[in-house]
Design a protein around this motif. Sequence first.
Motif, PDB file in Angstrom:
ATOM      1  N   ILE A 187       0.916  -1.416   0.107  1.00 34.99           N
ATOM      2  CA  ILE A 187       0.127  -0.216  -0.264  1.00 34.99           C
ATOM      3  C   ILE A 187       0.639   1.073  -0.115  1.00 34.99           C
ATOM      4  CG2 ILE A 187      -1.575   1.458   1.255  1.00 34.99           C
ATOM      5  CD1 ILE A 187      -3.026  -1.195   2.339  1.00 34.99           C
ATOM      6  N   ARG A 188       0.582   2.134  -0.769  1.00 38.43           N
ATOM      7  CA  ARG A 188       1.055   3.377  -0.808  1.00 38.43           C
ATOM      8  C   ARG A 188      -0.102   4.777  -0.453  1.00 38.43           C
ATOM      9  NH1 ARG A 188       4.310   2.158  -5.986  1.00 38.43           N
ATOM     10  NH2 ARG A 188       6.222   1.692  -5.200  1.00 38.43           N
ATOM     11  N   LEU A 189       0.314   5.438   0.683  1.00 40.76           N
ATOM     12  CA  LEU A 189      -0.945   6.460   0.744  1.00 40.76           C
ATOM     13  C   LEU A 189      -0.001   8.277   1.148  1.00 40.76           C
ATOM     14  CD1 LEU A 189      -3.526   7.166   1.886  1.00 40.76           C
ATOM     15  CD2 LEU A 189      -2.948   6.754   4.112  1.00 40.76           C
ATOM     16  N   ASN A 190      -0.929   8.912   0.064  1.00 37.23           N
ATOM     17  CA  ASN A 190      -0.272  10.284   0.238  1.00 37.23           C
ATOM     18  C   ASN A 190      -0.991  11.265   0.286  1.00 37.23           C
ATOM     19  OD1 ASN A 190       1.107  12.686  -0.715  1.00 37.23           O
ATOM     20  ND2 ASN A 190       2.814  11.709  -1.093  1.00 37.23           N
ATOM     21  N   ALA A 191      -1.465  12.450   1.649  1.00 40.99           N
ATOM     22  CA  ALA A 191      -2.547  13.231   1.357  1.00 40.99           C
ATOM     23  C   ALA A 191      -2.483  14.124   1.954  1.00 40.99           C
ATOM     24  CB  ALA A 191      -4.110  12.223   2.695  1.00 40.99           C
ATOM     25  N   GLY A 213      -5.526  13.638  -2.600  1.00 40.03           N
ATOM     26  CA  GLY A 213      -5.244  12.501  -2.160  1.00 40.03           C
ATOM     27  C   GLY A 213      -4.722  11.506  -3.019  1.00 40.03           C
ATOM     28  N   ARG A 214      -4.232  10.394  -2.260  1.00 42.13           N
ATOM     29  CA  ARG A 214      -4.419   9.962  -3.587  1.00 42.13           C
ATOM     30  C   ARG A 214      -3.320   7.822  -2.789  1.00 42.13           C
ATOM     31  NH1 ARG A 214      -1.943   8.731  -8.780  1.00 42.13           N
ATOM     32  NH2 ARG A 214      -0.778   6.608  -9.491  1.00 42.13           N
ATOM     33  N   ILE A 215      -3.804   6.961  -3.329  1.00 43.15           N
ATOM     34  CA  ILE A 215      -4.388   5.845  -2.122  1.00 43.15           C
ATOM     35  C   ILE A 215      -4.043   4.722  -3.369  1.00 43.15           C
ATOM     36  CG2 ILE A 215      -6.341   5.565  -1.698  1.00 43.15           C
ATOM     37  CD1 ILE A 215      -5.694   3.391   0.740  1.00 43.15           C
ATOM     38  N   GLU A 216      -2.942   4.417  -3.125  1.00 46.38           N
ATOM     39  CA  GLU A 216      -2.482   2.976  -4.549  1.00 46.38           C
ATOM     40  C   GLU A 216      -2.175   1.540  -3.491  1.00 46.38           C
ATOM     41  OE1 GLU A 216       0.092   3.961  -7.760  1.00 46.38           O
ATOM     42  OE2 GLU A 216       0.796   4.929  -6.089  1.00 46.38           O
ATOM     43  N   TYR A 217      -2.597  -0.099  -3.938  1.00 47.03           N
ATOM     44  CA  TYR A 217      -2.601  -0.521  -3.460  1.00 47.03           C
ATOM     45  C   TYR A 217      -2.440  -1.850  -4.577  1.00 47.03           C
ATOM     46  CZ  TYR A 217      -4.402  -5.219  -1.511  1.00 47.03           C
ATOM     47  OH  TYR A 217      -4.382  -6.873  -1.208  1.00 47.03           O
ATOM     48  N   PHE A 218      -1.118  -3.237  -4.323  1.00 47.57           N
ATOM     49  CA  PHE A 218      -1.166  -4.365  -4.814  1.00 47.57           C
ATOM     50  C   PHE A 218      -1.221  -5.502  -4.116  1.00 47.57           C
ATOM     51  CE2 PHE A 218       1.484  -0.002  -5.536  1.00 47.57           C
ATOM     52  CZ  PHE A 218       1.237   0.074  -7.283  1.00 47.57           C
ATOM     53  N   SER A 219      -1.696  -6.266  -5.246  1.00 50.79           N
ATOM     54  CA  SER A 219      -1.972  -7.405  -4.315  1.00 50.79           C
ATOM     55  C   SER A 219      -1.315  -8.618  -5.508  1.00 50.79           C
ATOM     56  CB  SER A 219      -3.018  -7.836  -3.984  1.00 50.79           C
ATOM     57  OG  SER A 219      -3.865  -7.378  -5.111  1.00 50.79           O
ATOM     58  N   ASP A 220      -0.737  -9.181  -4.414  1.00 47.70           N
ATOM     59  CA  ASP A 220      -0.528 -11.092  -5.577  1.00 47.70           C
ATOM     60  C   ASP A 220      -1.089 -12.416  -5.243  1.00 47.70           C
ATOM     61  OD1 ASP A 220       1.774 -12.365  -4.983  1.00 47.70           O
ATOM     62  OD2 ASP A 220       2.773  -9.958  -5.321  1.00 47.70           O
ATOM     63  N   VAL A 221      -1.427 -13.362  -5.062  1.00 50.18           N
ATOM     64  CA  VAL A 221      -1.743 -14.371  -4.331  1.00 50.18           C
ATOM     65  C   VAL A 221      -1.850 -15.344  -5.406  1.00 50.18           C
ATOM     66  CG1 VAL A 221      -3.047 -13.257  -2.417  1.00 50.18           C
ATOM     67  CG2 VAL A 221      -4.001 -13.973  -4.633  1.00 50.18           C
ATOM     68  N   TRP A 222      -1.818 -16.123  -5.028  1.00 58.19           N
ATOM     69  CA  TRP A 222      -1.285 -18.061  -6.108  1.00 58.19           C
ATOM     70  C   TRP A 222      -0.732 -17.991  -6.222  1.00 58.19           C
ATOM     71  CZ3 TRP A 222      -5.605 -20.401  -9.049  1.00 58.19           C
ATOM     72  CH2 TRP A 222      -5.526 -21.991  -9.571  1.00 58.19           C
ATOM     73  N   LYS A 223       0.595 -17.697  -6.065  1.00 56.04           N
ATOM     74  CA  LYS A 223       1.885 -18.041  -6.349  1.00 56.04           C
ATOM     75  C   LYS A 223       1.366 -16.897  -8.367  1.00 56.04           C
ATOM     76  CE  LYS A 223       2.728 -23.141  -5.532  1.00 56.04           C
ATOM     77  NZ  LYS A 223       2.729 -24.277  -5.592  1.00 56.04           N
ATOM     78  N   ASN A 224       1.274 -15.528  -7.955  1.00 54.06           N
ATOM     79  CA  ASN A 224       0.849 -14.520  -9.225  1.00 54.06           C
ATOM     80  C   ASN A 224       0.094 -15.102 -10.155  1.00 54.06           C
ATOM     81  OD1 ASN A 224       2.844 -13.038  -8.134  1.00 54.06           O
ATOM     82  ND2 ASN A 224       4.788 -14.609  -8.166  1.00 54.06           N
ATOM     83  N   ALA A 225      -0.954 -16.310  -9.634  1.00 55.55           N
ATOM     84  CA  ALA A 225      -1.536 -16.181 -10.607  1.00 55.55           C
ATOM     85  C   ALA A 225      -3.135 -15.617 -10.380  1.00 55.55           C
ATOM     86  CB  ALA A 225      -2.731 -18.082 -10.122  1.00 55.55           C
ATOM     87  N   ILE A 226      -2.960 -14.276  -9.091  1.00 54.47           N
ATOM     88  CA  ILE A 226      -4.196 -13.833  -9.356  1.00 54.47           C
ATOM     89  C   ILE A 226      -3.014 -12.426  -8.751  1.00 54.47           C
ATOM     90  CG2 ILE A 226      -5.919 -12.966  -8.249  1.00 54.47           C
ATOM     91  CD1 ILE A 226      -6.952 -15.594  -7.722  1.00 54.47           C
ATOM     92  N   THR A 227      -3.369 -11.081  -9.763  1.00 55.11           N
ATOM     93  CA  THR A 227      -2.339  -9.912  -9.341  1.00 55.11           C
ATOM     94  C   THR A 227      -3.621  -8.875 -10.103  1.00 55.11           C
ATOM     95  OG1 THR A 227      -1.706  -9.672 -11.486  1.00 55.11           O
ATOM     96  CG2 THR A 227      -0.585 -10.812 -10.166  1.00 55.11           C
ATOM     97  N   GLY A 228      -3.112  -7.951  -8.269  1.00 55.94           N
ATOM     98  CA  GLY A 228      -4.684  -6.647  -9.140  1.00 55.94           C
ATOM     99  C   GLY A 228      -3.909  -5.025  -8.518  1.00 55.94           C
ATOM    100  N   ASN A 229      -4.638  -4.379  -8.470  1.00 54.98           N
ATOM    101  CA  ASN A 229      -3.581  -2.992  -8.569  1.00 54.98           C
ATOM    102  C   ASN A 229      -5.288  -2.025  -7.971  1.00 54.98           C
ATOM    103  OD1 ASN A 229      -3.528  -1.161 -11.231  1.00 54.98           O
ATOM    104  ND2 ASN A 229      -2.523  -2.941 -11.505  1.00 54.98           N
ATOM    105  N   PHE A 230      -5.312  -1.452  -6.904  1.00 57.86           N
ATOM    106  CA  PHE A 230      -6.093  -0.617  -7.396  1.00 57.86           C
ATOM    107  C   PHE A 230      -5.603   1.207  -7.005  1.00 57.86           C
ATOM    108  CE2 PHE A 230      -8.060   1.748  -3.466  1.00 57.86           C
ATOM    109  CZ  PHE A 230      -9.859   1.576  -3.681  1.00 57.86           C
ATOM    110  N   LEU A 231      -6.319   2.319  -7.812  1.00 60.90           N
ATOM    111  CA  LEU A 231      -6.051   3.167  -7.322  1.00 60.90           C
ATOM    112  C   LEU A 231      -7.087   4.045  -7.146  1.00 60.90           C
ATOM    113  CD1 LEU A 231      -4.126   5.677  -8.395  1.00 60.90           C
ATOM    114  CD2 LEU A 231      -4.731   5.645  -9.733  1.00 60.90           C
TER     115      LEU A 231
END
Length: 327
Positions: A187-191, A213-231
């Motif tokens: 997670i990255r956050l700047n407000a 403001g700006r918030i970013e979230y990065f995730s990867d699960v199940w051996k990188n089979a599922i990856t995602g990012n949120f902004l």
Amino acid sequence: SVEFARDWGLDLIVVPADEQLISAQILLKENTTQQIAYKLGTYHRNNQYKGLRNTLDHQFIKNGWRMNNIFAITQFDDSFKTGFFLRPSIDIAKLIKPLNNREFSVKYTVERNLSEIKQNDSVTASSFSFSTFQLATLSDPSKLNKWGFKYFTRADAQPIDNKLSRTDRSHNYNLNGEWMSNDHHQIRLNATYRKLNVEDSRFNIKADERVLGRIEYFSDVWKNAITGNFLYEMGSGQEPRRDFTYFEVPAGQGEYTWIDYNNDGVQQLNEFEIARFRDQAKYLRIYTPTSDFVKTDFLQFNYNIVFNPSLAIDENTSSEFNKFLKK
């Protein structure tokens, strides 16, 4: 350098000229902990412009202290004006080990460009001045997980009444953080909260309050089979105001139709509608940018997810279902 013209008090656009640029520098260095550099430079353009620039640069790193201080002043004279450009900057930080290596810092900068017309000693329109002061704290900068808070204020001055007068002052509060130690969730956050106070109403400046403001979230699960990012981001800015007119074209080649609602025979902007039938589409809308700028607010939300099960499935598996997923 990128700011060469500003450093020497020149206009943004300068005409070609024969130039002479001479500089000399002396450096005193104490191992890797401290150094002081003094630089003297002269700059001539034909026989019309003469500039003299003095720069003192001090850097220090030892026992948790970090300093980066610069003092620069340029004096210039040409056939039209004379003046100076003062640019000092003080940046001091201290790392305190008993507080888990938390860093505290203070920063102060000034820019003051004052030039006067020789004929009547009046201040030129290109003169300006501003100063900033900042207090900040940041958790251990070497850690992957860190957060910080800073307050900074800025005051601006512009030429009026033959002097540089204070126009406004802003107060800014910023919270930022990074949580990057987890390999799978980051997670990255700047407000920032900003309040602008106007001190001289004669300038075209309005008091304002903003939240950015700006918030970013990065995730990867199940051996990188599922990856995602949120902004998620919110902020403000400026854009040129646009005027628009409607231009008549052959029927069917436009997008709008004119409906004379008040029957006065005069085309008005609110009388144009999107045509429902092609034979009525006789007008195109043309946008024209103006020199006026308006404040804008924007909000951005993005989410992206990628599903690639082949990364998580054993290549040696014999299951028919797994073979299907691998496709």
